[in-house]
Design an enzyme around this catalytic site. Sequence first.
Site, PDB file in Angstrom:
ATOM      1  N   LYS A  76       0.824  -1.219   0.000  1.00 33.03           N
ATOM      2  CA  LYS A  76       0.000   0.000   0.000  1.00 33.03           C
ATOM      3  C   LYS A  76       0.851   1.259   0.000  1.00 33.03           C
ATOM      4  CE  LYS A  76      -4.263  -1.530   0.138  1.00 33.03           C
ATOM      5  NZ  LYS A  76      -5.551  -1.021  -0.284  1.00 33.03           N
ATOM      6  N   ASP A 121      -8.706   0.027   6.386  1.00 38.21           N
ATOM      7  CA  ASP A 121      -8.665  -1.210   7.162  1.00 38.21           C
ATOM      8  C   ASP A 121      -7.293  -1.354   7.801  1.00 38.21           C
ATOM      9  OD1 ASP A 121      -6.944  -2.000   5.074  1.00 38.21           O
ATOM     10  OD2 ASP A 121      -8.685  -2.607   3.916  1.00 38.21           O
TER      11      ASP A 121
HETATM   12  C1  PLP Z   1      -2.116  -6.568   2.500  1.00 39.90           C
HETATM   13  C2  PLP Z   1      -3.232  -6.311   1.555  1.00 39.90           C
HETATM   14  N1  PLP Z   1      -3.360  -7.080   0.472  1.00 39.90           N
HETATM   15  C3  PLP Z   1      -4.339  -6.874  -0.425  1.00 39.90           C
HETATM   16  C4  PLP Z   1      -5.267  -5.857  -0.258  1.00 39.90           C
HETATM   17  C5  PLP Z   1      -6.357  -5.693  -1.266  1.00 39.90           C
HETATM   18  O1  PLP Z   1      -6.305  -4.473  -1.941  1.00 39.90           O
HETATM   19  P1  PLP Z   1      -7.624  -3.838  -2.585  1.00 39.90           P
HETATM   20  O2  PLP Z   1      -8.521  -3.417  -1.460  1.00 39.90           O
HETATM   21  O3  PLP Z   1      -7.118  -2.702  -3.386  1.00 39.90           O
HETATM   22  O4  PLP Z   1      -8.268  -4.913  -3.388  1.00 39.90           O
HETATM   23  C6  PLP Z   1      -5.165  -5.030   0.857  1.00 39.90           C
HETATM   24  C7  PLP Z   1      -6.110  -3.937   1.080  1.00 39.90           C
HETATM   25  O5  PLP Z   1      -6.051  -3.228   2.054  1.00 39.90           O
HETATM   26  C8  PLP Z   1      -4.122  -5.243   1.792  1.00 39.90           C
HETATM   27  O6  PLP Z   1      -3.977  -4.493   2.885  1.00 39.90           O
END
Ligand code: PLP
Length: 409
Positions: A76, A121
């Site tokens: 992120k 989140d």
């Molecule tokens: C560690 C991790 N992987 C994958 C995702 C998925 O990303 P997206 O919400 O853009 O689909 C998130 C989302 O917060 C995440 O924190």
Amino acid sequence: MLFENPRASRSVYPADLQEVMSVSSAHQSRDWLSSWEHLSQNSTPLWSLPGVAKEAGVAQFWVKDESVRSPLASFKALGAPIALIRLILRLMPHESFDPRGLITGRYQNDLRDFTVISATDGNHGRALAAAAQSVGCKCVIVLHANVSTERETAIAEYGAQIIRIDGNYDESVEHTAKLAEQNGWPVVSDTSYEGYEVVPRDVMQGYGTISAELIEQTTVDIQVACPFTHVFLQGGVGGMAAGISSYLWEVYQEQRPTFIMVEPKQADCLYQSAVQGRPAKATGSVDSVMAGLACGETSPLAWRFLEPSVDFFLTISDEDAIGAMRLLARGSATDIPIVAGESGVAGLAALKILVRDSEAAKKVGIGSDSRVLIISTEGATAPAVYESLVGESAEAVGARQRNWQLKQL
Ligand SMILES: Cc1ncc(COP(=O)(O)O)c(C=O)c1O
């Protein structure tokens, strides 16, 4: 549960999508962020795990390891900062800020009264808080009830003001929208909604750096074929998957890999979107040990990219994810131990489910000549949770990783 998407296409990358997200603007984002102190100057590792490949009966199995992308410990870190830079450039065109100077704090005196807000989140909020601190502006983060205090502390560490609400992620998004309107604060969200697409587009575009690195790191002649036959992408709202798949689609066109979306059973909004043929809501409780994937609503903008490109949708249980965390942490004589967090391992959990079921594996086209990629999108972003699930701390796994590497010399 596995769903084959009847709307997936192997056409060339469509021009209308390229107008929204393109390889060239992903490269610009990568360049603008290259001097940010919270991003590693090196590409994240692409580990080949022959032991996992052998057990799964595939030719190759790779893990792109985002745990070391940044001290923020997740991919992120590629999204929020670039969206913040582009937002400031759009809102203050008369200032002629240099984008690279923004992220290194050159204009903090001009920006100290500027405030941005987001629901999160955990990982997105942490990245936004760190970016705001570097830029020199204020940041308000709205957390839903299920975000752990450990994740809250990690965000507050970067100087953000935290607001806690009782509801779930989607309610935190609504609360954020209200506060933003009352106070005139721009929202820097990683999910889109009606009338709000530009910022989430910039967040998603930032993730394209992962795809750019993947291509640089693989030795297959890229003129001939994609190094990966199958790419597993985990989904929260779908932004990460859209950012990565759109890039690979534009580069490999009709020869793009098969994309497989993975989500927690309880937070299956993308799966439901595929079934219903439109951005949909999750059917479950939207609570999962995979905190980053615990999202109840698909990002409509992300869906524009996922609907025509994701071939299969699969849901997994929390237990599947925990098993995959342990497997990667354990390592073996041939496979390096990897610190992979709850949301990071979804792709491996899905692969294991598919290869146990020969019908499903056949449907997805996974077999002895498959070259499979997963993206471990986070390390131990909640270290206490990691330790309780794996039975070993992230530091201990990291130490075993270093020993493993020393033995290879
Ligand atoms: C560690 C991790 N992987 C994958 C995702 C998925 O990303 P997206 O919400 O853009 O689909 C998130 C989302 O917060 C995440 O924190």
